[in-house]
Design a protein around this motif. Sequence first.
Motif, short mmCIF file in Angstrom:
data_model
loop_
_atom_site.label_atom_id
_atom_site.label_comp_id
_atom_site.label_asym_id
_atom_site.label_seq_id
_atom_site.Cartn_x
_atom_site.Cartn_y
_atom_site.Cartn_z
N ALA A 30 20.13 33.87 22.94
CA ALA A 30 20.62 32.99 24.06
C ALA A 30 21.55 32.03 23.45
CB ALA A 30 19.36 32.31 24.31
N THR A 31 21.68 31.92 22.06
CA THR A 31 22.46 30.91 21.39
C THR A 31 24.01 31.40 21.41
OG1 THR A 31 22.09 31.80 19.35
CG2 THR A 31 20.89 29.86 20.11
N TYR A 32 24.23 32.63 21.82
CA TYR A 32 25.89 33.22 21.88
C TYR A 32 26.09 33.20 23.24
CZ TYR A 32 29.65 35.97 21.25
OH TYR A 32 31.05 36.45 21.50
N GLU A 33 27.32 32.37 23.36
CA GLU A 33 27.93 32.39 24.93
C GLU A 33 28.98 33.20 25.05
OE1 GLU A 33 28.85 28.18 25.41
OE2 GLU A 33 26.64 27.43 25.32
N GLY A 34 29.63 33.53 24.10
CA GLY A 34 30.74 34.47 24.46
C GLY A 34 32.10 33.75 24.84
N PRO A 35 33.27 34.53 24.89
CA PRO A 35 34.67 33.70 25.07
C PRO A 35 34.70 33.22 26.51
CG PRO A 35 34.82 36.12 24.09
CD PRO A 35 33.47 36.15 24.64
N ASP A 36 35.46 32.46 26.69
CA ASP A 36 35.97 31.83 27.91
C ASP A 36 37.32 32.64 28.40
OD1 ASP A 36 36.73 30.74 30.39
OD2 ASP A 36 37.07 28.71 29.22
N TYR A 37 37.20 33.47 29.44
CA TYR A 37 38.21 34.15 29.76
C TYR A 37 39.04 33.73 31.14
CZ TYR A 37 36.10 38.07 27.17
OH TYR A 37 35.48 38.78 26.11
N SER A 38 38.78 32.45 31.48
CA SER A 38 39.33 31.94 32.82
C SER A 38 40.62 31.56 32.80
CB SER A 38 38.58 30.86 33.12
OG SER A 38 38.52 29.69 31.94
N ASN A 39 41.30 31.49 31.56
CA ASN A 39 42.92 31.25 31.61
C ASN A 39 43.67 32.47 30.97
OD1 ASN A 39 42.47 28.59 32.44
ND2 ASN A 39 41.65 27.86 30.45
N LEU A 40 43.10 33.55 30.98
CA LEU A 40 43.91 34.75 30.45
C LEU A 40 44.85 35.19 31.33
CD1 LEU A 40 41.09 36.62 28.19
CD2 LEU A 40 42.72 35.03 27.45
N GLU A 41 46.03 35.75 30.86
CA GLU A 41 47.01 36.38 31.76
C GLU A 41 46.37 37.92 32.02
OE1 GLU A 41 49.67 35.41 33.41
OE2 GLU A 41 49.24 33.47 32.63
N PRO A 42 46.58 38.27 33.25
CA PRO A 42 46.09 39.79 33.35
C PRO A 42 47.00 40.89 32.44
CG PRO A 42 47.10 38.92 35.31
CD PRO A 42 47.02 37.85 34.42
N VAL A 43 46.51 42.01 32.20
CA VAL A 43 47.14 42.98 31.55
C VAL A 43 47.16 44.26 32.24
CG1 VAL A 43 47.02 44.41 29.39
CG2 VAL A 43 46.10 42.24 29.38
N ARG A 44 48.54 44.84 32.30
CA ARG A 44 48.66 46.10 33.12
C ARG A 44 48.38 47.28 32.33
NH1 ARG A 44 51.41 46.46 37.82
NH2 ARG A 44 52.58 48.40 38.16
N LEU A 45 47.49 48.06 32.89
CA LEU A 45 46.75 49.09 32.09
C LEU A 45 46.98 50.31 32.92
CD1 LEU A 45 44.16 47.56 30.17
CD2 LEU A 45 46.39 48.16 29.50
N GLU A 46 46.81 51.60 32.54
CA GLU A 46 46.73 52.84 33.38
C GLU A 46 45.39 53.20 33.59
OE1 GLU A 46 48.96 55.05 34.70
OE2 GLU A 46 50.87 53.71 33.95
N ILE A 47 44.94 53.18 34.78
CA ILE A 47 43.43 53.42 35.36
C ILE A 47 43.32 54.83 35.78
CG2 ILE A 47 41.66 52.47 36.56
CD1 ILE A 47 42.81 49.75 36.38
N VAL A 48 42.50 55.52 35.35
CA VAL A 48 42.02 56.72 35.99
C VAL A 48 40.54 56.61 36.50
CG1 VAL A 48 41.74 59.35 35.74
CG2 VAL A 48 43.50 57.83 34.60
N GLN A 49 40.13 56.85 37.68
CA GLN A 49 38.75 56.99 38.44
C GLN A 49 38.46 58.47 38.42
OE1 GLN A 49 38.03 56.97 42.03
NE2 GLN A 49 36.06 56.32 41.56
N GLU A 50 37.09 58.66 38.70
CA GLU A 50 36.76 60.01 38.58
C GLU A 50 37.32 60.84 39.92
OE1 GLU A 50 32.55 59.46 39.38
OE2 GLU A 50 31.98 59.84 37.26
#
Length: 365
Positions: A30-50
């Motif tokens: 419970a004491t680990y909160e993790g990073p705040d991603y709210s101000n990150l820029e999106p990344v362009r990646l290649e995505i393949v779905q089933e």
Amino acid sequence: MIHYLSDHPSRLFVLLLAVLSVLSTNVTHATYEGPDYSNLEPVRLEIVQESGPLGARFVNPTKEGIEIEMVEGGGAIIVPWQHMEKFRINKPMTESLNIALSHPDAAERARLLKEEVLPLVPLTSIKPGSTNIHKLVNAYIKANIEAGDWLQAYEMSQLTALDLSPAEIVKNYYTVAEHLFIEGYKDKALNLLDNLVAARPVEESRVQTVNVAQRLSNERLFEPAYRLFVHLADNATGLNRKRLSLRCAYLALELGEGAAVTGHISSALDIEEEDAAILGELELIYGVQAFKQGDSKLALKYLGHALSQAAPDSSLKLVGLYYNYLSYQQLGDLDIAQNILDEMRLLFPDAAYTHSLEKEPKLES
């Protein structure tokens, strides 16, 4: 569950919604909160779905999962981390990226990789096997470690979900925390160390944690070493718990925590199992305690017993010799003290304990 951020999702993702079931999220510390991603820029990646490739899409990590853009003007969806096996998300391997990965100089390799790989670090929560992101991020952090750029490696740790990312990546951060302490970045090192302890199961990296804790202790960085050894002792049983509790007692002595010393010794003695190393560790603690209380003759008695149990290259031997030197020095037996220092220089030339004594004024009989 897929959370839609648009009122008009594409049919492709409607079909995906029908395939995926709702999975519960595993609760970590419970004491680990993790990073705040709210101000990150999106990344362009290649995505393949089933059902086939989606092509290049902008993606962004969130606490819940990956936010993926839909067709132009169609909004975005969030696919939870636990459902990412339905996708393959890859960083295209460009010529410049291949050149960067193969550069022989670590500092230059890290510099070349930074622009393309640092934005991928928040995406390491994706399960291995469905992406090349982990390979690239691992290469980048190892380049920083090899180059000794501990602050850049720390920045990576702050972008990494330590509880969700694979162990092959997270284990690097124990090394980073160790060297941050050595370089004097105490606050950053403690922050990273506490997050690692909170985020990861102790058995996953027990051997590595013990090694890091012992190296910190050997560097006389007692506070972080103590934190790690307490964490290890709390999650150990039997003879191993006894050994770790005694190590905690020694470190508490160095930190001036008298009540903690008593507690750790009591915890250790409650366990009946013992071996020669355990007996030596206990004698060492009594010896250090006696020296700190001003009784050098009693200290030498206990330390002599401890050293008789110690392996030639062990931390028990190192600490025993260190306090042997100080005890003989306090008693005015300077020739003996000098011989002990010579032995330390031979057995432990790079140890912080040895360097600490070398900084003392030259002994004169």
